[in-house]
Design a protein around this motif. Structure first.
Motif, short mmCIF file in Angstrom:
data_model
loop_
_atom_site.label_atom_id
_atom_site.label_comp_id
_atom_site.label_asym_id
_atom_site.label_seq_id
_atom_site.Cartn_x
_atom_site.Cartn_y
_atom_site.Cartn_z
N ASN A 50 0.82 -1.22 0.00
CA ASN A 50 0.00 0.00 0.00
C ASN A 50 0.85 1.27 0.00
OD1 ASN A 50 -2.45 -1.44 0.09
ND2 ASN A 50 -2.32 -1.64 2.31
N THR A 57 -11.74 7.54 -5.71
CA THR A 57 -10.85 8.33 -4.87
C THR A 57 -9.60 7.53 -4.53
OG1 THR A 57 -12.05 7.57 -2.91
CG2 THR A 57 -12.80 9.62 -3.94
N GLN A 58 -8.76 8.09 -3.66
CA GLN A 58 -7.50 7.42 -3.33
C GLN A 58 -7.72 6.11 -2.60
OE1 GLN A 58 -5.05 10.20 -1.20
NE2 GLN A 58 -4.59 11.42 -3.00
N ASP A 59 -8.83 5.96 -1.91
CA ASP A 59 -9.12 4.70 -1.22
C ASP A 59 -9.91 3.74 -2.09
OD1 ASP A 59 -11.39 6.19 -1.29
OD2 ASP A 59 -11.88 5.99 0.84
N ASN A 60 -9.88 3.95 -3.41
CA ASN A 60 -10.53 3.06 -4.39
C ASN A 60 -12.04 2.96 -4.19
OD1 ASN A 60 -8.06 2.43 -5.67
ND2 ASN A 60 -7.63 0.83 -4.17
N GLN A 61 -12.65 4.02 -3.71
CA GLN A 61 -14.09 4.07 -3.54
C GLN A 61 -14.68 5.11 -4.49
OE1 GLN A 61 -15.77 1.91 -1.64
NE2 GLN A 61 -13.81 0.98 -1.06
#
Length: 843
Positions: free
Chosen positions: A325, A465-469
């Motif tokens: 990550n 977004t950056q959290d893949n949501q």
């Protein structure tokens, strides 16, 4: 009478059944024929069912014999750190000899005349196994300057201001005590009775101190932290309330400031706990997402390095970087197990013949005569891969073993680790990998986190977004300038955004704002591209459309929406309005993009996104080639580059290939090729000895165009990119140097984010300027970029799109073209009219 009745009833029944049979005979024969036809038609299905059963039986047969006795799970005991890095650890008093516990003496044997039951009762019980001593108390000091947001200091300005820093607790740490030391500077204009600094950890107050320091005085405060307050993820919150007078403070006063210095720190006193190894927990402890230091993967070099070992190691390194990550991974090679230290995480890849050290490890499956044996002592088939976990270095280092009796089985074992669908099936101390699933290759333009391919009209809900949501309605509040709302706008690396692209922002805002001063602004990579005033003091929903400058959109672009929410009442003396000011960006905001699939090669700046090596994202179009006898430096570059590509890609598998110079197949030449090695013995000389661009010569010679020089002790690393001679839509990347020290510099480029972000042009020369460079100081490396090689344009647009783009790029020629076309049509029309008028003149 009864006989007569019997005969009377029987005879008519017999005659009736015979006549009935004569009438039903044709129908019965038809049913029999239909049954035969149906049976013949079912024979293929029955055969297929039989084959299925046979396959199931074969699958049962392939359940090989496991070890008869299950060994205890291997346990890693991490080494302790000294209690303080600045001072020697205090000596702990040792127990006196008189108080030390001794094992109880065995009771005397009973007399021979004692009863049998007494003899059995008198036998000594087996002594319990000695428990390992408790680990020594360790200490870890985490300074604030480890965070990139700190820089030279954390600035807090205004009447109320807040700063946050996060840190994690490693998974095997048992924290017994902790402290937070805050060092700060403050404005001398602050009024001490109304100004203070408050520190919280995980939303629990640790304490407050007045801001009463004099000018140039450094504040130094130590806060005790309860041990049970430390969690896996922790947030230190520092809040200041600042005033310049006892009555009224101007919130825009520039003297309202406090700085948290970068040498502030968190001190953790802990005891490292033992770790029971189990494949269920993989990738832990080889990768710890909660670790405070970079993970250290150490590879044991085999006796003979071949293409399959290079491929397996490269794939594993790429997958490990995906699992980290974004956390850094330090990689090194060792030749023997005695070169390990307590912070290493050892990875052994290869057959027992390639890795003789396997025979000396305590493994669940026995190894004899360079073969892995099953529970019955028979060698496992060559097609079976074996995964095992164990320990080394007196139990301080965890070991991951991927082996088999054939390199193909080894590669299969590694492939089960790099594919999430297969990895989730692993459990226990060992696993036999009979077969791994074949994951289909994604589309080369399917990049998670980037703009969806070929889509011209998008909603913000279509972006991740950056959290893949997916992006959702986002609300921010604050007075008068809340935080900006960031929206990813990452274009695909092989495309261009053309003129005519627009962004329609749909937003809402709270009541109580001052329309004369409140507004909303759209920002693209730090440059404002549009906005408008907030219209209503009562709040509401509105929209604004702005043009997107095509030259600003890049594969790393970010849109930001900044609200300015000034209240309709003046802020006097720091008094805040009684209701919050907020703004919301709705996910139904839309993008209208004019996109063109055009890219110029070579361009090392695009390599910062991984392109073209990460297209497709499973790295199936990336091939590495190393010298026939690769050195440690060559292998480490392969691992660094494959690890970087793994960080820059997201897929359900890794399919890169690595080859030796004498075994590069023609199919791999059609891929993007990365050639690694010193100038002498470079696997693909055409990559570094072409006529254009920088050429490395004999005896530290350099040539650029017509300039030739001979340097002394050339220790620089060189990265060169050019269009592949075998496929003009692919890249040939050369990573070379004159000396091994130069290969180390190339490793640093792909290992450090700061250096990797400086790639540009088609050639990069990197060299350190100090013997011991720091990863936090870019001045310790000199990076020179060159653009000397011819470029090739890969254009996948249709003819209409190409014509439109040509006219847009050359619109100055359009008036002249129209005039020439008009003259041409005029001349043709006059010629046609003259031909029509000639017969009339003759008559």
């Amino acid at each position: 009478m009864r006989n007569w009745l019997f005969r009377y009833r029987f005879k008519p029944l017999k005659s009736y059944s015979r006549s009935r049979w004569k009438r039903l005979r044709p129908l019965g024969l038809g049913l029999i024929g239909a049954s035969l036809i149906a049976l013949v038609s079912l024979l293929p299905a029955l055969a297929q069912t039989s084959n299925t059963v046979e396959r199931q039986e074969d699958a049962v047969i392939q359940q090989y014999s496991l070890p008869r006795s299950t060994p205890p799970a291997p346990v890693v005991r991490p080494p302790s750190r000294p209690a303080s890095p600045a001072r020697p650890a205090p000596q702990r008093p040792s127990p006196s000899p008189a108080t030390q516990s001794r094992p109880a003496a065995a009771p005397a044997a009973p007399p021979a005349t004692a009863p049998l039951s007494e003899v059995i009762a008198a036998e000594p019980e087996p002594e319990p196994e000695p428990t390992p001593p408790a680990p020594a108390l360790s200490q870890y000091i985490l300074q604030f300057n480890r965070s990139p947001v700190v820089g030279n200091a954390l600035q807090m300005q205004g009447i109320l201001s807040q700063a946050r820093l996060g840190f994690t607790r490693p998974r095997h740490w048992q924290v017994e005590s902790a402290k937070i030391q805050i060092r700060f500077r403050q404005s001398p204009a602050l009024y001490a009775d109304r100004s203070n600094l408050t520190v919280r950890l995980n939303n629990r107050h640790l304490g407050s101190v007045p801001l009463n320091r004099t000018e140039d005085e450094i504040g130094n405060v130590l806060f005790d932290v309860p041990a049970n307050l430390i969690e896996d993820f922790n947030t230190v919150i520092m809040e200041v309330q600042q005033h310049t007078s006892a009555e009224c403070t101007d919130p825009t006063d520039p003297t309202l400031w406090t700085e948290i210095l970068p040498d502030s720190q968190v001190v953790l006193n802990y005891r490292p706990q033992a770790i029971a190894l189990d494949l269920t927990n993989y990738p832990y402890p080889f990768l710890d997402r909660l670790g405070l230091e970079a993970d250290r993967l150490t590879y044991l070099r085999p006796k003979t390095v071949d293409s399959l070992w290079l491929t397996a190691s490269g794939r594993y390194q790429a997958a490990a970087n995906r699992l980290s990550n974004g956390r850094p991974i330090q990689t090194r090679l060792v030749n023997q197990l005695d070169q390990l230290n307590g912070q290493d995480r050892l990875v052994i890849i290869g057959t027992p013949a390639e890795q003789p050290a396997l025979a000396g490890l305590d493994l669940p499956f026995a190894i004899k005569d360079n073969q892995v044996l099953d529970g019955n002592g028979a060698p496992l088939p060559n097609s079976v891969g074996v995964l095992m976990v164990t320990t080394a270095a007196n139990g301080e280092v965890p070991v991951l073993v991927a082996t088999g009796n054939d390199p193909a089985g080894v590669l299969k074992a590694v492939q089960s680790l790099v594919q999430p669908a297969d990895r989730q099936l692993l459990t226990g101390q060992a696993a036999l990998v009979n077969q791994v699933s074949e994951v289909p290759t994604p589309d080369p333009r399917d990049w998670p986190g980037y703009l969806p391919k070929d889509a011209r009209q998008l909603l913000l809900a279509d972006l991740t977004t950056q959290d893949n949501q997916p992006f959702q309605d986002t609300t921010v509040d604050g007075l008068p300038i809340p935080p900006a709302i960031e929206i990813p706008l990452k274009s695909l690396p092989d495309e261009q955004i053309l003129r005519g692209s627009k962004f329609t922002l749909r937003y809402s805002y709270s009541p109580g704002i001052d329309p004369r001063r409140s507004s909303v602004t759209v920002i693209l990579d730090g440059q404002g591209i549009g906005g408008e005033r907030l219209q209503s003091a009562n709040g509401g929903t509105d929209s604004v459309t702005v043009d997107i400058p095509p030259e600003l959109v890049t594969p790393t672009s970010t849109l930001a929406v900044q609200f300015y929410t000034f209240p309709d009442v003046a802020i006097n003396c720091g008094a805040m309005p009684d209701q919050p000011m907020w703004g919301t960006v709705h996910s139904n905001s839309s993008l209208e993009l004019n996109r063109a699939n055009v890219v110029n090669l070579p361009d090392l700046k695009r390599l910062q996104t991984g392109f073209p090596l990460t297209a497709p994202q499973d790295l199936s179009q990336a091939s590495f080639v190393l010298p026939a006898t690769p050195s440690d430096g060559d292998i480490l570059i392969l691992l660094q580059v494959s690890g970087r590509l793994g960080r820059l890609s997201q897929a359900q598998s890794v399919k890169l290939g690595a080859y030796l110079a004498d075994g590069l197949p023609n199919e791999a030449r059609q891929h993007n090729v990365v050639a690694i090695g010193l100038r002498d013995g470079f696997p693909l000389p055409e990559a570094i000895q072409s006529g254009s661009g920088l050429v490395l010569g004999n005896q530290f010679g350099r040539q650029l165009n017509q300039t030739q020089m001979q340097t002394f002790a050339d220790e620089a690393g060189v990265i060169q990119a050019q269009v592949s001679p075998w496929n003009n839509e692919r890249l040939l990347l050369g990573l070379t140097a004159q000396q091994p020290a130069g290969l180390t510099e190339v490793q640093q480029v792909f290992g450090q984010d700061a250096l990797f972000s400086r790639l540009a042009g088609d050639t990069v020369i990197v060299q350190r300027t100090t013997p011991n460079p720091s990863i936090y100081n870019q001045a310790d490396y000199q990076v020179t970029t060159l653009s000397q090689r011819p470029t090739h344009t890969v254009d996948r647009r249709g003819p209409i799109s190409r014509s439109t783009a040509f006219l847009q790029a050359n619109w100055v020629l359009l008036p002249g073209g129209i005039l020439l076309l008009a003259l041409l049509l005029y001349g043709l029309s006059q010629l046609f009219l003259n031909r029509l008028s000639r017969p009339e003149e003759i008559q």
